[in-house]
Design an enzyme around this catalytic site. Structure first.
Site, PDB file in Angstrom:
ATOM      1  N   LYS A  22       0.732  -1.415   0.491  1.00  0.00           N
ATOM      2  CA  LYS A  22       0.183   0.179  -0.493  1.00  0.00           C
ATOM      3  C   LYS A  22       0.467   1.230  -0.131  1.00  0.00           C
ATOM      4  O   LYS A  22       0.897   2.068  -0.652  1.00  0.00           O
ATOM      5  CB  LYS A  22      -0.747  -0.733   1.088  1.00  0.00           C
ATOM      6  N   ASN A  23       1.517   0.877   0.923  1.00  0.00           N
ATOM      7  CA  ASN A  23       3.054   2.496   0.849  1.00  0.00           C
ATOM      8  C   ASN A  23       3.741   3.033  -0.043  1.00  0.00           C
ATOM      9  O   ASN A  23       3.834   3.549  -0.318  1.00  0.00           O
ATOM     10  CB  ASN A  23       3.005   2.547   2.283  1.00  0.00           C
ATOM     11  N   CYS A 117      -5.817  12.404  12.065  1.00  0.00           N
ATOM     12  CA  CYS A 117      -6.402  10.560  12.056  1.00  0.00           C
ATOM     13  C   CYS A 117      -5.877  10.725  13.404  1.00  0.00           C
ATOM     14  O   CYS A 117      -5.955  11.245  14.138  1.00  0.00           O
ATOM     15  CB  CYS A 117      -5.335  10.032  11.191  1.00  0.00           C
ATOM     16  N   ARG A 122      -1.034  14.536  12.323  1.00  0.00           N
ATOM     17  CA  ARG A 122       0.143  14.238  11.146  1.00  0.00           C
ATOM     18  C   ARG A 122       0.172  15.783  10.044  1.00  0.00           C
ATOM     19  O   ARG A 122      -0.312  15.752   9.524  1.00  0.00           O
ATOM     20  CB  ARG A 122      -1.056  13.480  10.627  1.00  0.00           C
ATOM     21  N   ASP A 309       4.784   0.887  12.331  1.00  0.00           N
ATOM     22  CA  ASP A 309       3.279  -0.138  11.944  1.00  0.00           C
ATOM     23  C   ASP A 309       2.667  -1.500  12.362  1.00  0.00           C
ATOM     24  O   ASP A 309       1.629  -1.724  11.949  1.00  0.00           O
ATOM     25  CB  ASP A 309       3.011  -0.104   9.975  1.00  0.00           C
ATOM     26  N   ARG A 401      -9.157  -0.394   4.220  1.00  0.00           N
ATOM     27  CA  ARG A 401      -8.055   0.294   3.725  1.00  0.00           C
ATOM     28  C   ARG A 401      -6.945  -0.008   3.611  1.00  0.00           C
ATOM     29  O   ARG A 401      -6.589   0.187   2.786  1.00  0.00           O
ATOM     30  CB  ARG A 401      -7.526   1.453   5.059  1.00  0.00           C
TER      31      ARG A 401
HETATM   32  C1  EPZ Z   1       3.682   6.997   6.437  1.00  0.00           C
HETATM   33  O1  EPZ Z   1       3.095   7.845   7.332  1.00  0.00           O
HETATM   34  C2  EPZ Z   1       3.565   5.805   6.345  1.00  0.00           C
HETATM   35  N1  EPZ Z   1       2.569   6.240   5.663  1.00  0.00           N
HETATM   36  C3  EPZ Z   1       2.567   5.737   7.459  1.00  0.00           C
HETATM   37  O2  EPZ Z   1       2.156   4.221   7.823  1.00  0.00           O
HETATM   38  C4  EPZ Z   1       3.473   5.393   8.898  1.00  0.00           C
HETATM   39  O3  EPZ Z   1       3.439   4.889   9.738  1.00  0.00           O
HETATM   40  C5  EPZ Z   1       3.856   6.352   8.733  1.00  0.00           C
HETATM   41  O4  EPZ Z   1       5.569   7.255   7.287  1.00  0.00           O
HETATM   42  C6  EPZ Z   1       5.825   5.860   9.853  1.00  0.00           C
HETATM   43  O5  EPZ Z   1       7.131   5.293   8.985  1.00  0.00           O
HETATM   44  C7  EPZ Z   1       2.805   6.301   3.817  1.00  0.00           C
HETATM   45  O6  EPZ Z   1       3.239   5.937   3.870  1.00  0.00           O
HETATM   46  C8  EPZ Z   1       1.397   6.304   3.085  1.00  0.00           C
HETATM   47  P1  EPZ Z   1       5.717  10.577   8.701  1.00  0.00           P
HETATM   48  P2  EPZ Z   1       4.240   9.461   6.864  1.00  0.00           P
HETATM   49  O7  EPZ Z   1       6.056  11.672   7.869  1.00  0.00           O
HETATM   50  O8  EPZ Z   1       4.215   9.698   5.775  1.00  0.00           O
HETATM   51  C9  EPZ Z   1       5.770  13.764  12.374  1.00  0.00           C
HETATM   52  C10 EPZ Z   1      -0.121   2.912   7.655  1.00  0.00           C
HETATM   53  O9  EPZ Z   1      -0.188   2.406   8.373  1.00  0.00           O
HETATM   54  N2  EPZ Z   1       5.576  14.915  11.045  1.00  0.00           N
HETATM   55  O10 EPZ Z   1       6.661   9.407   8.021  1.00  0.00           O
HETATM   56  O11 EPZ Z   1       2.878  10.017   6.819  1.00  0.00           O
HETATM   57  C11 EPZ Z   1       4.850  12.937  12.201  1.00  0.00           C
HETATM   58  O12 EPZ Z   1       4.089  13.167  12.655  1.00  0.00           O
HETATM   59  C12 EPZ Z   1       0.219   4.263   7.543  1.00  0.00           C
HETATM   60  O13 EPZ Z   1      -0.066   2.345   6.223  1.00  0.00           O
HETATM   61  C13 EPZ Z   1       5.690  15.716  11.066  1.00  0.00           C
HETATM   62  O14 EPZ Z   1       6.176  16.394  11.993  1.00  0.00           O
HETATM   63  O15 EPZ Z   1       4.335   9.637   8.403  1.00  0.00           O
HETATM   64  C14 EPZ Z   1       4.951  11.418  12.784  1.00  0.00           C
HETATM   65  O16 EPZ Z   1       5.038  11.526  14.004  1.00  0.00           O
HETATM   66  C15 EPZ Z   1       0.241   5.004   9.137  1.00  0.00           C
HETATM   67  N3  EPZ Z   1       5.357  16.819  10.277  1.00  0.00           N
HETATM   68  C16 EPZ Z   1       7.080  11.132  11.822  1.00  0.00           C
HETATM   69  O17 EPZ Z   1       6.949  12.869  11.464  1.00  0.00           O
HETATM   70  C17 EPZ Z   1       5.252  16.520   8.574  1.00  0.00           C
HETATM   71  O18 EPZ Z   1       5.914  17.330   7.274  1.00  0.00           O
HETATM   72  C18 EPZ Z   1       7.132  10.208  11.324  1.00  0.00           C
HETATM   73  O19 EPZ Z   1       5.745  10.554  10.022  1.00  0.00           O
HETATM   74  C19 EPZ Z   1       5.857  15.212   8.143  1.00  0.00           C
HETATM   75  C20 EPZ Z   1       5.875  14.492   9.985  1.00  0.00           C
END
Ligand code: EPZ
Length: 421
Positions: A22-23, A117, A122, A309, A401
């Site tokens: 998915k990712n 979410c 996020r 995850d 999802r």
């Molecule tokens: C990706 O989300 C995945 N989704 C998530 O999978 C996964 O949990 C996550 O990476 C961490 O591995 C997809 O790839 C579609 P991040 P993402 O940006 O990119 C903070 C699932 O279950 N952050 O790596 O949204 C954020 O809040 C989903 O398949 C900011 O503060 O995660 C988090 O604490 C859930 N500002 C941390 O960084 C930003 O601009 C990591 O988030 C971006 C992120």
């Protein structure tokens, strides 16, 4: 609202195929917008999030044909609506991945800010900061990010980007934006997930010049244009890890075809320490388990560490294992919502902020439980597979999802599970 009815206590035996990730599919469907030529993506999983992303792309004016064998053919020659509207973004944060490609191809993009979410706020502030470093002018109005190039510019400009924290979709947005930018972009603390590597491979198949994908430093030399290509999506390591935990919990002997052990080292090491047998075999991963396992402590970190995850799924396994475990969630601020549902099934868990302590019990008891987010749902399914009696998991649209036909795959392995309306 669909529910899953599970009668626990059966071992899992047989073989199933792990679907495309998915990712990886979500950013790669957006990357297809970087060229007006035909893009063919294979091994795309049939998931709710993929359906949402296809709706988003079609809404922009592209065509996208999704055939039964998992191939998606995208034509975005007539893209004339570079927008990602709120009603499509609110259910899927990954729509933010449209920002980079639309800016790179059209010099403008209007993308709804993703709401928070279940697992956290996020924010996308890092995405905005990085794209601004490449020259984008982004304002936030009425809940939308409105991005455009400065007057007189025809392309983004390469930049050195270091984000405040490692961000998976942030890294992906920058890779896609940089592919068509002028000059070189260096991502200095890039995410290293296998899905990032897969996106880099796809971009290079389209004529991009990406190196270092899969390491913490990714370099992209911008090119004038990208051409059509065919790319097969990497298999889903989180779906695979979820099934590894399920077999470890229920006992049994399963072959996970297309599973990639090298993408799950942290999880597999922990499963072996717990007492399960996990080994890479030709074309997949074989997992065997019998008797009670030993609970394992872990801390979630960015790849290649233990993935956030997989936290909920491994917690379910710890709940019926021998002894206590300490689980620390370092990535998201609210990713323990499965705890209260597991406790309704008899699990003994103490949560204090980012730390959960599990105390293993001999048996869980089936109950009516409610899914709250994607991976929490998977955790409740695993608990239901081992619990005494019947478990009804409600709100499984969360599960749909991110897992392709989970109940069909589990039934294939001998589980007593069915979807009820
Ligand atoms: C990706 O989300 C995945 N989704 C998530 O999978 C996964 O949990 C996550 O990476 C961490 O591995 C997809 O790839 C579609 P991040 P993402 O940006 O990119 C903070 C699932 O279950 N952050 O790596 O949204 C954020 O809040 C989903 O398949 C900011 O503060 O995660 C988090 O604490 C859930 N500002 C941390 O960084 C930003 O601009 C990591 O988030 C971006 C992120």
């Amino acid at each position: 609202m669909d529910k899953l009815l599970i009668r626990g206590g059966r071992p899992l035996r047989g073989e199933i195929r792990i679907s495309g990730a998915k990712n990886a599919a979500l950013p790669e469907l957006c990357a297809a917008l970087l060229t007006p030529e035909t893009m063919t993506l294979r091994n795309i999983p049939r998931l709710q999030d993929v359906a949402t992303m296809l709706k988003l792309i079609r809404n922009m004016g592209a065509t996208a044909e999704f055939s039964p064998d998992g191939t998606v053919v995208i034509e975005s020659r007539e893209l004339h609506f570079p927008e990602a509207p709120y009603e499509m973004v609110k259910t899927m944060r990954a729509a933010v991945l449209a920002l980079g490609p639309l800016l790179a191809r059209f010099g403008e993009a209007t993308v709804s800010l993703p709401g928070g979410c279940a697992i956290g706020a996020r924010p996308v502030d890092q995405h905005i900061k990085g794209l601004e470093k490449m020259g984008a002018e982004i304002v936030i109005e009425h809940g939308y990010m409105i991005a455009k190039l400065p007057k007189g510019w025809t392309r983004l400009k390469g930049a050195n980007i270091r984000t405040d924290m490692i961000t998976v979709t942030g890294t992906e947005n920058f890779m896609m934006a940089a592919a068509l930018a002028e000059g070189e972009t260096v991502l200095e603390n890039a995410a290293m997930e296998p899905e990032i590597t897969d996106l880099g491979e796809m971009l290079n198949a389209m004529g991009a010049k990406v190196t270092g994908h899969g390491t913490s430093e990714i370099r992209i030399q911008g090119v004038e244009k990208l051409h059509g290509a065919t790319h097969k999506v990497v298999s889903d390591r989180i779906e695979c890890g979820t099934f590894l935990c399920a077999v470890a919990a229920t006992g049994g002997d399963v072959l996970l075809k297309d599973g990639r052990a090298e993408h799950l080292e942290a999880v597999i090491d922990l499963l072996k320490a717990a007492g399960a047998e996990v080994q890479a075999v030709e074309g997949g991963i074989r997992v065997r388990s019998e008797g009670r396992l030993e609970a394992q402590s872990f801390k979630t970190t960015e790849y290649p560490g233990f993935p956030t995850d997989m936290q909920a799924q491994f917690m379910a396994l710890n709940c019926i294992a021998e002894g206590d475990s300490k689980i620390t969630e370092t990535i998201f601020e609210n990713r323990f919502m499965h705890v209260s549902e597991l406790m309704r099934m008899g699990a003994r868990i103490d949560v204090d902020g980012k730390v959960a302590i599990t105390h293993g019990v001999e048996r869980l008891s089936g109950a009516i439980v409610m899914a709250t987010d994607l991976r929490a749902s998977a955790s409740l399914v695993i608990a239901g597979l081992v619990a005494d009696g019947e478990t009804m998991v409600d709100r499984i649209y969360h599960l749909d999802r991110g897992y392709e036909q989970m109940e069909a795959k589990l039934r294939e392995l001998g589980a007593d599970i069915e979807r009820v309306k």
